[in-house]
Design a protein around this motif. Structure first.
Motif, PDB file in Angstrom:
ATOM      1  N   LYS A 218       0.803  -1.225   0.000  1.00  0.00           N
ATOM      2  CA  LYS A 218       0.000   0.000   0.000  1.00  0.00           C
ATOM      3  C   LYS A 218       0.838   1.279   0.000  1.00  0.00           C
ATOM      4  CE  LYS A 218      -3.938  -2.116   2.365  1.00  0.00           C
ATOM      5  NZ  LYS A 218      -4.853  -2.030   3.536  1.00  0.00           N
ATOM      6  N   LYS A 219       2.141   1.142  -0.002  1.00  0.00           N
ATOM      7  CA  LYS A 219       3.017   2.314   0.027  1.00  0.00           C
ATOM      8  C   LYS A 219       2.753   3.224  -1.163  1.00  0.00           C
ATOM      9  CE  LYS A 219       6.792   4.811   0.875  1.00  0.00           C
ATOM     10  NZ  LYS A 219       6.956   5.697   2.048  1.00  0.00           N
ATOM     11  N   ASN A 220       2.533   4.507  -0.907  1.00  0.00           N
ATOM     12  CA  ASN A 220       2.287   5.447  -2.001  1.00  0.00           C
ATOM     13  C   ASN A 220       3.599   5.815  -2.694  1.00  0.00           C
ATOM     14  OD1 ASN A 220       0.234   7.296  -3.367  1.00  0.00           O
ATOM     15  ND2 ASN A 220       1.880   8.719  -2.841  1.00  0.00           N
ATOM     16  N   ILE A 221       3.556   5.778  -3.994  1.00  0.00           N
ATOM     17  CA  ILE A 221       4.720   6.090  -4.821  1.00  0.00           C
ATOM     18  C   ILE A 221       4.311   7.157  -5.824  1.00  0.00           C
ATOM     19  CG2 ILE A 221       6.366   5.169  -6.512  1.00  0.00           C
ATOM     20  CD1 ILE A 221       5.802   2.389  -5.210  1.00  0.00           C
ATOM     21  N   SER A 222       5.151   8.138  -6.018  1.00  0.00           N
ATOM     22  CA  SER A 222       4.836   9.172  -6.994  1.00  0.00           C
ATOM     23  C   SER A 222       6.101   9.627  -7.700  1.00  0.00           C
ATOM     24  CB  SER A 222       4.138  10.360  -6.328  1.00  0.00           C
ATOM     25  OG  SER A 222       4.979  10.955  -5.358  1.00  0.00           O
ATOM     26  N   GLY A 223       5.909  10.190  -8.861  1.00  0.00           N
ATOM     27  CA  GLY A 223       7.038  10.698  -9.626  1.00  0.00           C
ATOM     28  C   GLY A 223       6.561  11.341 -10.910  1.00  0.00           C
ATOM     29  N   THR A 224       7.462  12.077 -11.557  1.00  0.00           N
ATOM     30  CA  THR A 224       7.130  12.782 -12.792  1.00  0.00           C
ATOM     31  C   THR A 224       8.184  12.498 -13.843  1.00  0.00           C
ATOM     32  OG1 THR A 224       5.984  14.556 -11.603  1.00  0.00           O
ATOM     33  CG2 THR A 224       6.748  15.050 -13.828  1.00  0.00           C
ATOM     34  N   LEU A 225       7.722  12.248 -15.057  1.00  0.00           N
ATOM     35  CA  LEU A 225       8.610  12.007 -16.190  1.00  0.00           C
ATOM     36  C   LEU A 225       8.305  13.010 -17.286  1.00  0.00           C
ATOM     37  CD1 LEU A 225       8.320   8.110 -16.402  1.00  0.00           C
ATOM     38  CD2 LEU A 225      10.308   9.403 -15.575  1.00  0.00           C
ATOM     39  N   ASN A 226       9.344  13.409 -18.020  1.00  0.00           N
ATOM     40  CA  ASN A 226       9.181  14.292 -19.177  1.00  0.00           C
ATOM     41  C   ASN A 226       9.633  13.549 -20.427  1.00  0.00           C
ATOM     42  OD1 ASN A 226       8.348  17.021 -18.051  1.00  0.00           O
ATOM     43  ND2 ASN A 226      10.142  16.575 -16.782  1.00  0.00           N
ATOM     44  N   PHE A 227       8.703  13.337 -21.357  1.00  0.00           N
ATOM     45  CA  PHE A 227       8.989  12.604 -22.575  1.00  0.00           C
ATOM     46  C   PHE A 227       9.156  13.582 -23.747  1.00  0.00           C
ATOM     47  CE2 PHE A 227       6.645   9.421 -20.090  1.00  0.00           C
ATOM     48  CZ  PHE A 227       7.482   8.318 -20.227  1.00  0.00           C
ATOM     49  N   PRO A 228      10.338  13.612 -24.380  1.00  0.00           N
ATOM     50  CA  PRO A 228      10.474  14.403 -25.617  1.00  0.00           C
ATOM     51  C   PRO A 228       9.580  13.789 -26.698  1.00  0.00           C
ATOM     52  CG  PRO A 228      12.618  13.746 -24.724  1.00  0.00           C
ATOM     53  CD  PRO A 228      11.588  12.950 -23.996  1.00  0.00           C
ATOM     54  N   LEU A 229       8.870  14.633 -27.433  1.00  0.00           N
ATOM     55  CA  LEU A 229       7.923  14.153 -28.425  1.00  0.00           C
ATOM     56  C   LEU A 229       8.496  14.250 -29.837  1.00  0.00           C
ATOM     57  CD1 LEU A 229       4.655  15.747 -27.001  1.00  0.00           C
ATOM     58  CD2 LEU A 229       5.532  13.424 -26.654  1.00  0.00           C
ATOM     59  N   TRP A 230       8.005  13.418 -30.722  1.00  0.00           N
ATOM     60  CA  TRP A 230       8.418  13.386 -32.114  1.00  0.00           C
ATOM     61  C   TRP A 230       7.484  14.285 -32.930  1.00  0.00           C
ATOM     62  CZ3 TRP A 230       6.701   9.760 -28.839  1.00  0.00           C
ATOM     63  CH2 TRP A 230       5.435   9.191 -29.071  1.00  0.00           C
ATOM     64  N   ASP A 231       7.888  14.608 -34.153  1.00  0.00           N
ATOM     65  CA  ASP A 231       7.168  15.600 -34.964  1.00  0.00           C
ATOM     66  C   ASP A 231       5.724  15.207 -35.240  1.00  0.00           C
ATOM     67  OD1 ASP A 231       9.383  17.200 -35.042  1.00  0.00           O
ATOM     68  OD2 ASP A 231      10.066  16.513 -37.006  1.00  0.00           O
ATOM     69  N   SER A 232       5.471  13.924 -35.471  1.00  0.00           N
ATOM     70  CA  SER A 232       4.124  13.484 -35.842  1.00  0.00           C
ATOM     71  C   SER A 232       3.290  13.037 -34.644  1.00  0.00           C
ATOM     72  CB  SER A 232       4.223  12.324 -36.841  1.00  0.00           C
ATOM     73  OG  SER A 232       4.919  11.221 -36.255  1.00  0.00           O
ATOM     74  N   PHE A 233       3.688  13.417 -33.434  1.00  0.00           N
ATOM     75  CA  PHE A 233       2.989  12.975 -32.229  1.00  0.00           C
ATOM     76  C   PHE A 233       1.508  13.327 -32.292  1.00  0.00           C
ATOM     77  CE2 PHE A 233       1.308  14.167 -28.016  1.00  0.00           C
ATOM     78  CZ  PHE A 233       1.373  12.932 -27.384  1.00  0.00           C
ATOM     79  N   ASN A 234       0.676  12.325 -32.014  1.00  0.00           N
ATOM     80  CA  ASN A 234      -0.773  12.490 -31.956  1.00  0.00           C
ATOM     81  C   ASN A 234      -1.259  11.677 -30.765  1.00  0.00           C
ATOM     82  OD1 ASN A 234      -3.563  12.327 -32.214  1.00  0.00           O
ATOM     83  ND2 ASN A 234      -3.521  12.073 -34.446  1.00  0.00           N
ATOM     84  N   SER A 235      -1.748  12.359 -29.736  1.00  0.00           N
ATOM     85  CA  SER A 235      -2.077  11.664 -28.491  1.00  0.00           C
ATOM     86  C   SER A 235      -3.163  10.613 -28.668  1.00  0.00           C
ATOM     87  CB  SER A 235      -2.512  12.681 -27.418  1.00  0.00           C
ATOM     88  OG  SER A 235      -3.704  13.348 -27.790  1.00  0.00           O
ATOM     89  N   THR A 236      -4.034  10.769 -29.676  1.00  0.00           N
ATOM     90  CA  THR A 236      -5.111   9.791 -29.871  1.00  0.00           C
ATOM     91  C   THR A 236      -4.590   8.454 -30.375  1.00  0.00           C
ATOM     92  OG1 THR A 236      -5.555  10.518 -32.152  1.00  0.00           O
ATOM     93  CG2 THR A 236      -6.743  11.634 -30.381  1.00  0.00           C
ATOM     94  N   LYS A 237      -3.349   8.429 -30.860  1.00  0.00           N
ATOM     95  CA  LYS A 237      -2.742   7.187 -31.350  1.00  0.00           C
ATOM     96  C   LYS A 237      -1.818   6.556 -30.320  1.00  0.00           C
ATOM     97  CE  LYS A 237      -0.994   7.250 -35.454  1.00  0.00           C
ATOM     98  NZ  LYS A 237      -0.185   7.679 -36.621  1.00  0.00           N
ATOM     99  N   CYS A 238      -1.695   7.189 -29.154  1.00  0.00           N
ATOM    100  CA  CYS A 238      -0.669   6.761 -28.198  1.00  0.00           C
ATOM    101  C   CYS A 238      -1.260   6.235 -26.897  1.00  0.00           C
ATOM    102  CB  CYS A 238       0.268   7.924 -27.897  1.00  0.00           C
ATOM    103  SG  CYS A 238       1.208   8.493 -29.325  1.00  0.00           S
ATOM    104  N   GLY A 239      -0.460   5.472 -26.191  1.00  0.00           N
ATOM    105  CA  GLY A 239      -0.820   4.969 -24.881  1.00  0.00           C
ATOM    106  C   GLY A 239       0.401   4.912 -23.990  1.00  0.00           C
ATOM    107  N   LEU A 240       0.152   4.696 -22.708  1.00  0.00           N
ATOM    108  CA  LEU A 240       1.221   4.633 -21.724  1.00  0.00           C
ATOM    109  C   LEU A 240       1.097   3.323 -20.960  1.00  0.00           C
ATOM    110  CD1 LEU A 240       3.332   6.933 -20.749  1.00  0.00           C
ATOM    111  CD2 LEU A 240       1.945   6.939 -18.680  1.00  0.00           C
TER     112      LEU A 240
END
Length: 263
Positions: A218-240
């Motif tokens: 149950k230990k809470n874990i948090s963090g932040t990542l910064n992803f450099p994006l490519w020219d044709s990036f379209n969020s509707t085509k992507c997942g994590l």
């Protein structure tokens, strides 16, 4: 054609609500199986495996368990006349780690690795499905993700939650992959000369959120990542995809998020 390289020592509906300038997404909490494909556009048999993986992702097979798919394009066939535009030496190193941990003699494409524990040739449908159906299932991590474009070419992902399983003193890494679907490539050279190649779940970025050791479920874990994006990036085509992997490269839970369409 089976391409081989000798080793060298060298759906649930997503629930969302606005938060600040980003979007917070709750991932699917049902335990899933991580399926990784190692492939190359320079390998004649990889497109067949890519098609199988796409069908798996569409739910064409009755697997009895949700899966999360990640496609890693390796770069060691680039010399064959076509440089894979999604190929990376980083993914080649990842595959090499599996070759060593699974005690294999060679690196080859296409290869499917399931939960970091079993592997098979990626275009052998019966073996791929068999490995998935027999895989050990773990509880999904329970994370929420907040997405923001802090710059036109940067996606910031803030994650917070728990792993829902205890991590012992051997430790584990929490990894986060940003992948893209619906990629189409005209291939004018190499072993797939003249073909139009389609790819889904192609990993564009992979980062470590954090390493953990001796923590409760149950230990809470948090963090932040910064992803450099490519020219044709379209969020509707992507997942994590977020997954937990120990030092022996075994997977102990994974979770996926759809990206908001307004990024």
């Amino acid at each position: 054609m089976f391409r081989q390289k000798t080793m060298h020592q060298t759906p649930k509906k997503q629930h969302r609500h606005d938060i600040d300038r980003g979007r917070r997404v709750v991932g699917d909490k049902k335990g899933a199986i991580l399926v990784e494909l190692f492939a190359s556009q320079g390998c004649k048999t990889s497109p067949e495996a890519e098609l199988l993986i796409s069908r798996l992702g569409r739910g064409d097979f009755n697997l009895g368990q949700p899966i999360i798919i990640l496609g890693f394009h390796v770069d060691y066939w680039d010399y064959m006349g076509w440089k894979d535009p999604f190929g990376s030496s980083q993914w080649t190193v990842r595959q090499k780690d599996y070759v060593e941990s699974l005690k294999l003699d060679t690196m080859f494409t296409p290869q499917v690795v399931v939960q970091g524990r079993t592997q098979c040739v990626g275009n052998e449908e019966e073996n791929v499905i068999g490995n998935i159906k027999s895989a050990t299932v773990f509880s999904a991590p329970n994370f929420q993700a907040n997405f923001q474009k802090t710059e036109p070419d940067t996606l910031q992902v803030s994650l917070s939650g728990s792993l829902r399983m205890k991590i012992d003193n051997q430790g584990a890494n929490i990894m986060v992959a940003l992948y893209e679907n619906g990629l189409v490539t005209d291939c004018p050279n190499g072993e797939n000369k003249g073909r139009v190649l389609s790819s889904d779940f192609v990993v564009r970025k992979l980062e470590k959120l954090t390493s953990v050791k001796d923590i409760s479920a149950k230990k809470n874990i948090s963090g932040t990542l910064n992803f450099p994006l490519w020219d044709s990036f379209n969020s509707t085509k992507c997942g994590l995809a977020l997954f937990v992997q120990n030092n022996s490269h075994q997977i102990f839970g994974c979770q996926k998020f759809d990206l908001p369409g307004n990024l």
